[in-house]
Scaffold this active site. Structure first.
Site, PDB file in Angstrom:
ATOM      1  N   HIS A  46       0.828  -1.221   0.000  1.00 48.01           N
ATOM      2  CA  HIS A  46       0.000   0.000   0.000  1.00 48.01           C
ATOM      3  C   HIS A  46       0.859   1.267   0.000  1.00 48.01           C
ATOM      4  O   HIS A  46       1.614   1.500   0.937  1.00 48.01           O
ATOM      5  CB  HIS A  46      -0.899   0.001   1.232  1.00 48.01           C
ATOM      6  N   SER A  96       5.749  -2.942  12.105  1.00 43.44           N
ATOM      7  CA  SER A  96       5.639  -3.835  10.944  1.00 43.44           C
ATOM      8  C   SER A  96       6.794  -3.627   9.992  1.00 43.44           C
ATOM      9  O   SER A  96       7.458  -4.571   9.563  1.00 43.44           O
ATOM     10  CB  SER A  96       4.347  -3.547  10.174  1.00 43.44           C
ATOM     11  N   SER A 109       1.507  -0.149  -5.426  1.00 44.39           N
ATOM     12  CA  SER A 109       0.622  -0.448  -4.318  1.00 44.39           C
ATOM     13  C   SER A 109       0.045  -1.848  -4.547  1.00 44.39           C
ATOM     14  O   SER A 109      -0.011  -2.325  -5.674  1.00 44.39           O
ATOM     15  CB  SER A 109      -0.530   0.559  -4.232  1.00 44.39           C
ATOM     16  N   LYS A 151       4.950  -7.664  14.688  1.00 41.12           N
ATOM     17  CA  LYS A 151       4.145  -7.223  13.554  1.00 41.12           C
ATOM     18  C   LYS A 151       2.677  -7.553  13.835  1.00 41.12           C
ATOM     19  O   LYS A 151       1.853  -6.655  13.967  1.00 41.12           O
ATOM     20  CB  LYS A 151       4.605  -7.905  12.252  1.00 41.12           C
ATOM     21  N   ASN A 193       4.689 -11.414   8.576  1.00 41.77           N
ATOM     22  CA  ASN A 193       3.392 -11.333   9.262  1.00 41.77           C
ATOM     23  C   ASN A 193       3.429 -11.960  10.650  1.00 41.77           C
ATOM     24  O   ASN A 193       2.788 -11.450  11.567  1.00 41.77           O
ATOM     25  CB  ASN A 193       2.324 -12.032   8.430  1.00 41.77           C
ATOM     26  N   ASP A 200       3.140  -7.664  -0.277  1.00 39.84           N
ATOM     27  CA  ASP A 200       2.004  -7.605   0.658  1.00 39.84           C
ATOM     28  C   ASP A 200       0.809  -8.221  -0.066  1.00 39.84           C
ATOM     29  O   ASP A 200       0.188  -7.601  -0.902  1.00 39.84           O
ATOM     30  CB  ASP A 200       1.707  -6.144   1.044  1.00 39.84           C
ATOM     31  N   GLU A 221       4.317  -9.421   3.945  1.00 39.05           N
ATOM     32  CA  GLU A 221       3.704  -8.620   5.014  1.00 39.05           C
ATOM     33  C   GLU A 221       2.498  -9.271   5.670  1.00 39.05           C
ATOM     34  O   GLU A 221       2.304  -9.122   6.871  1.00 39.05           O
ATOM     35  CB  GLU A 221       3.295  -7.248   4.427  1.00 39.05           C
ATOM     36  N   ASP A 252      -0.253  -4.948  14.697  1.00 41.37           N
ATOM     37  CA  ASP A 252      -1.325  -4.693  13.733  1.00 41.37           C
ATOM     38  C   ASP A 252      -2.675  -4.991  14.376  1.00 41.37           C
ATOM     39  O   ASP A 252      -3.598  -4.189  14.386  1.00 41.37           O
ATOM     40  CB  ASP A 252      -1.186  -5.661  12.547  1.00 41.37           C
ATOM     41  N   ASN A 253      -2.776  -6.196  14.931  1.00 37.92           N
ATOM     42  CA  ASN A 253      -4.091  -6.687  15.336  1.00 37.92           C
ATOM     43  C   ASN A 253      -4.586  -6.052  16.626  1.00 37.92           C
ATOM     44  O   ASN A 253      -5.696  -5.566  16.694  1.00 37.92           O
ATOM     45  CB  ASN A 253      -4.062  -8.210  15.497  1.00 37.92           C
ATOM     46  N   HIS A 276     -12.277  -9.582   8.991  1.00 44.00           N
ATOM     47  CA  HIS A 276     -11.934 -10.125   7.668  1.00 44.00           C
ATOM     48  C   HIS A 276     -12.251  -9.109   6.587  1.00 44.00           C
ATOM     49  O   HIS A 276     -12.835  -8.069   6.853  1.00 44.00           O
ATOM     50  CB  HIS A 276     -12.724 -11.412   7.434  1.00 44.00           C
ATOM     51  N   HIS A 325      -3.908   1.795  10.230  1.00 42.32           N
ATOM     52  CA  HIS A 325      -3.159   1.881  11.483  1.00 42.32           C
ATOM     53  C   HIS A 325      -2.266   3.114  11.479  1.00 42.32           C
ATOM     54  O   HIS A 325      -1.796   3.551  10.424  1.00 42.32           O
ATOM     55  CB  HIS A 325      -2.281   0.632  11.658  1.00 42.32           C
ATOM     56  N   SER A 375      -5.765   1.784  -2.343  1.00 47.13           N
ATOM     57  CA  SER A 375      -5.110   2.172  -1.081  1.00 47.13           C
ATOM     58  C   SER A 375      -4.036   3.235  -1.221  1.00 47.13           C
ATOM     59  O   SER A 375      -3.511   3.712  -0.218  1.00 47.13           O
ATOM     60  CB  SER A 375      -4.483   0.927  -0.437  1.00 47.13           C
ATOM     61  N   GLN A 409      10.152  -5.608   8.248  1.00 50.37           N
ATOM     62  CA  GLN A 409      10.390  -5.759   6.811  1.00 50.37           C
ATOM     63  C   GLN A 409      11.846  -5.423   6.463  1.00 50.37           C
ATOM     64  O   GLN A 409      12.492  -6.159   5.730  1.00 50.37           O
ATOM     65  CB  GLN A 409       9.441  -4.833   6.013  1.00 50.37           C
ATOM     66  N   CYS A 442      -5.704  -1.929  15.913  1.00 49.97           N
ATOM     67  CA  CYS A 442      -7.166  -1.861  15.907  1.00 49.97           C
ATOM     68  C   CYS A 442      -7.697  -1.148  17.150  1.00 49.97           C
ATOM     69  O   CYS A 442      -8.740  -0.491  17.095  1.00 49.97           O
ATOM     70  CB  CYS A 442      -7.758  -3.256  15.785  1.00 49.97           C
TER      71      CYS A 442
HETATM   72  O1  LIG Z   1      -6.400  -1.540   2.110  1.00 51.32           O
HETATM   73  C1  LIG Z   1      -5.943  -0.497   2.518  1.00 51.32           C
HETATM   74  N1  LIG Z   1      -6.497   0.712   2.240  1.00 51.32           N
HETATM   75  C2  LIG Z   1      -7.670   0.967   1.537  1.00 51.32           C
HETATM   76  C3  LIG Z   1      -8.075   2.301   1.458  1.00 51.32           C
HETATM   77  C4  LIG Z   1      -9.228   2.635   0.798  1.00 51.32           C
HETATM   78  C5  LIG Z   1      -9.996   1.652   0.219  1.00 51.32           C
HETATM   79  N2  LIG Z   1     -11.180   1.850  -0.440  1.00 51.32           N
HETATM   80  C6  LIG Z   1     -11.718   0.749  -0.874  1.00 51.32           C
HETATM   81  N3  LIG Z   1     -12.882   0.681  -1.555  1.00 51.32           N
HETATM   82  C7  LIG Z   1     -13.500  -0.604  -1.844  1.00 51.32           C
HETATM   83  C8  LIG Z   1     -14.404  -0.500  -3.049  1.00 51.32           C
HETATM   84  O2  LIG Z   1     -15.252   0.649  -2.996  1.00 51.32           O
HETATM   85  C9  LIG Z   1     -14.506   1.849  -2.934  1.00 51.32           C
HETATM   86  C10 LIG Z   1     -13.658   1.895  -1.691  1.00 51.32           C
HETATM   87  S1  LIG Z   1     -10.760  -0.649  -0.483  1.00 51.32           S
HETATM   88  C11 LIG Z   1      -9.594   0.325   0.297  1.00 51.32           C
HETATM   89  C12 LIG Z   1      -8.422  -0.019   0.946  1.00 51.32           C
HETATM   90  C13 LIG Z   1      -4.726  -0.465   3.370  1.00 51.32           C
HETATM   91  C14 LIG Z   1      -4.367  -1.611   4.073  1.00 51.32           C
HETATM   92  C15 LIG Z   1      -3.243  -1.591   4.894  1.00 51.32           C
HETATM   93  C16 LIG Z   1      -2.480  -0.438   4.997  1.00 51.32           C
HETATM   94  C17 LIG Z   1      -1.248  -0.434   5.872  1.00 51.32           C
HETATM   95  N4  LIG Z   1      -1.143   0.875   6.501  1.00 51.32           N
HETATM   96  C18 LIG Z   1      -0.309   1.878   6.150  1.00 51.32           C
HETATM   97  O3  LIG Z   1       0.463   1.822   5.215  1.00 51.32           O
HETATM   98  C19 LIG Z   1      -0.539   2.973   7.059  1.00 51.32           C
HETATM   99  N5  LIG Z   1      -1.504   2.575   7.888  1.00 51.32           N
HETATM  100  C20 LIG Z   1      -1.890   1.304   7.562  1.00 51.32           C
HETATM  101  O4  LIG Z   1      -2.752   0.608   8.100  1.00 51.32           O
HETATM  102  C21 LIG Z   1      -2.832   0.692   4.287  1.00 51.32           C
HETATM  103  C22 LIG Z   1      -3.966   0.676   3.469  1.00 51.32           C
END
Ligand SMILES: O=C(Nc1ccc2nc(N3CCOCC3)sc2c1)c1ccc(CN2C(=O)C=NC2=O)cc1
Length: 476
Positions: free
Chosen positions: A51, A405, A74, A229, A224, A137, A199, A233-234, A344, A397, A79, A409, A238
């Protein structure tokens, strides 16, 4: 320098946010200082598929600071933070007119065709040479290399794929085109790669499958499953981002309300802790007697969703399973109950079942926040359309969590690149002393003073004074 991003003029904004994030990513900044002279990644050509966010920009520039030559995409079509991508291309020393950073091929809202085009671009340097390391990732970069080499060896690209027909059609077309353009390119790439560091759970699962069926072509480190990590993350990620998501999406006062957390694994533990911290009365649901007992010992009521679905104000699913909250459950909820998922991908909440209810009405309040009005007039508020609400309604996060994390890496990249001969083809986790090192690198920033073991105490518990302090099977 080749690259493709949304808007290079966003670089200045991105650079300001990168500067702030560096302060909150002490582990990455510490490894830059520790390895500045040694340059352990000199000669490394790292292709990254992760991402493209502000925090990932700090990871990329850390790899460069350790000597690596990097190209980046990405791993999700939505993302990318466009200002982060722009800042990485321009680089700390460059300008929009004269970029001096890292080639990035990523923008928010890519099509699937564009996504796989980007991955192909980043897997080949301008002189036509391949990377010798992958930072992955989800495993898409590793997949493209493996499938390309497989089809070159077979002398043909199959007509049918192995997963979602639309996406596999695009992957196969990408491979047909690239093999035609440069026969043998993927075989050469697979042979050039010393290793991959992965990742997430999804990518790790794919790696173990390939190792099991004998198709894995280079060693892999499973980042992971480093404690520093996944636990971060978890649980801690969260714990922060569930509140962030709820507040940005609804501004609901959480104090005094009844919140149901479905699942009491690390994600559920973090969410229950955060919601209780906001003054909610938190009720936990669980299928696992050990997790249920933990929840009870932590002071939470533990019961079934059916028992409390009509009295709760806020619902958060964290189970990693599907159909946890059904359409029937949602039909019984209080007016304007808030329903969200942080577990999930997108099937913990039965959104399809909800949409099929006769007479149901979906009203967009704002992006990622929808009111669903039932025929009897009562409504519920669903966040991120049932997908991960901390990503859809917030920014995932925070930097400090990602620093843990991403420090894993960087250390994993150094391990695989500099000690390749110690890693025959297979899937590994970082040795515990390196997992502990990641933790150590974050302590100063939090004002932590570690207690030191005496030699006698170390001998008494059978460990070295400097660690590792726990057996590999220890559960933190
Ligand atoms: O998945 C991530 N981001 C993301 C953002 C917007 C988005 N919009 C979506 N849609 C779906 C279909 O309809 C429209 C909207 S899916 C989606 C996904 C994502 C995961 C881990 C980290 C890791 N990370 C960093 O790098 C910094 N903080 C973190 O958690 C980043 C992004």
């Amino acid at each position: 320098m080749d690259y493709k991003v949304a808007d290079l003029s966003l670089a200045e904004f991105g650079r300001k946010e990168i500067r702030l994030a560096e302060h909150e990513m002490p582990g990455l900044m510490a490894v830059r200082r520790e390895y500045a002279d040694a340059q352990p990644l000199r000669g490394a050509k790292i292709m990254g598929s992760l991402h493209m966010t502000i925090q990932t920009a700090v990871l990329i520039e850390t790899l460069v600071a350790l000597g690596a030559d990097v190209r980046w995409v990405s791993c999700n079509i939505f993302s990318t933070q466009d200002h982060a991508a722009a800042a990485v291309v321009v680089g700390p020393e460059g300008t929009v007119e004269d970029p001096k950073g890292v080639p990035v091929f990523a923008w928010k809202g890519e099509t699937l065709e564009e996504y796989w085009w980007c991955t192909d671009q980043a897997l080949s340097w301008p002189d036509g040479t391949p990377p010798n390391m992958i930072l992955d990732d989800g495993g898409d970069a590793t997949l493209l290399v493996h499938k390309g080499a497989e089809y070159e060896a077979a002398g043909a690209v199959p007509t049918a794929g192995e997963g979602d027909p639309e996406e596999w059609g695009i992957i196969l077309e990408t491979l047909r085109r690239t093999i035609a353009e440069r026969p043998g390119r993927w075989t050469e790439t697979a042979a050039a790669i010393k290793g991959v560091t992965e990742e997430t759970t999804t990518g790790v699962h794919r790696l173990y499958e390939m190792a099991k069926n004998g198709t894995l072509k280079f060693p892999a480190i499973n980042v992971n499953d480093s404690v520093t990590k996944s636990k971060f993350d978890n649980k801690y990620g969260c714990r922060h981002s569930v509140i962030d998501g709820l507040n940005r999406a609804t501004d609901v006062l959480i104090g005094g309300k009844v919140a149901v957390v479905c699942g009491y694994g690390d994600v559920g533990k973090g969410c229950a802790d955060a919601l209780r911290g906001q003054g909610a009365r938190v009720i936990v649901t669980e299928i696992d007697p050990i997790c249920a007992l933990q929840a009870a010992m932590d002071g939470f009521q533990v019961t079934t969703l059916e028992d409390v679905v009509d009295i709760a104000d806020i619902f958060v699913t964290t189970t990693g399973n599907f159909n946890i909250i059904t359409a029937e459950h949602m039909g019984r909820m209080k007016h304007q109950a808030i329903v969200s998922n942080i577990g999930h991908f997108d099937n913990e909440i039965d959104m399809a079942g909800l949409a099929r209810i006769p007479g149901i009405e979906k009203i967009e309040i704002k992006p990622q926040v929808h009111e669903w009005r039932f025929p009897d007039g009562h409504s519920i508020i669903v966040l991120a359309e049932g997908r991960l609400m901390n990503l859809g309604c917030a920014t995932g996060h925070p930097s400090f969590v990602m620093s843990n994390s991403f420090t894993n890496q960087v250390i994993a990249q150094i391990e695989l690149f500099t000690k390749t001969d110690q890693y025959p083809v297979g899937v590994y986790v970082l040795p515990k002393h390196l997992d502990e090192k990641v933790a150590r690198l974050h302590l100063d920033a939090l004002g932590v003073k570690l207690t030191k073991l005496t030699k006698e105490q170390a001998a008494y518990i059978g460990v070295d004074v400097e660690g590792p302090y726990k057996p590999d099977h220890y559960r933190y």
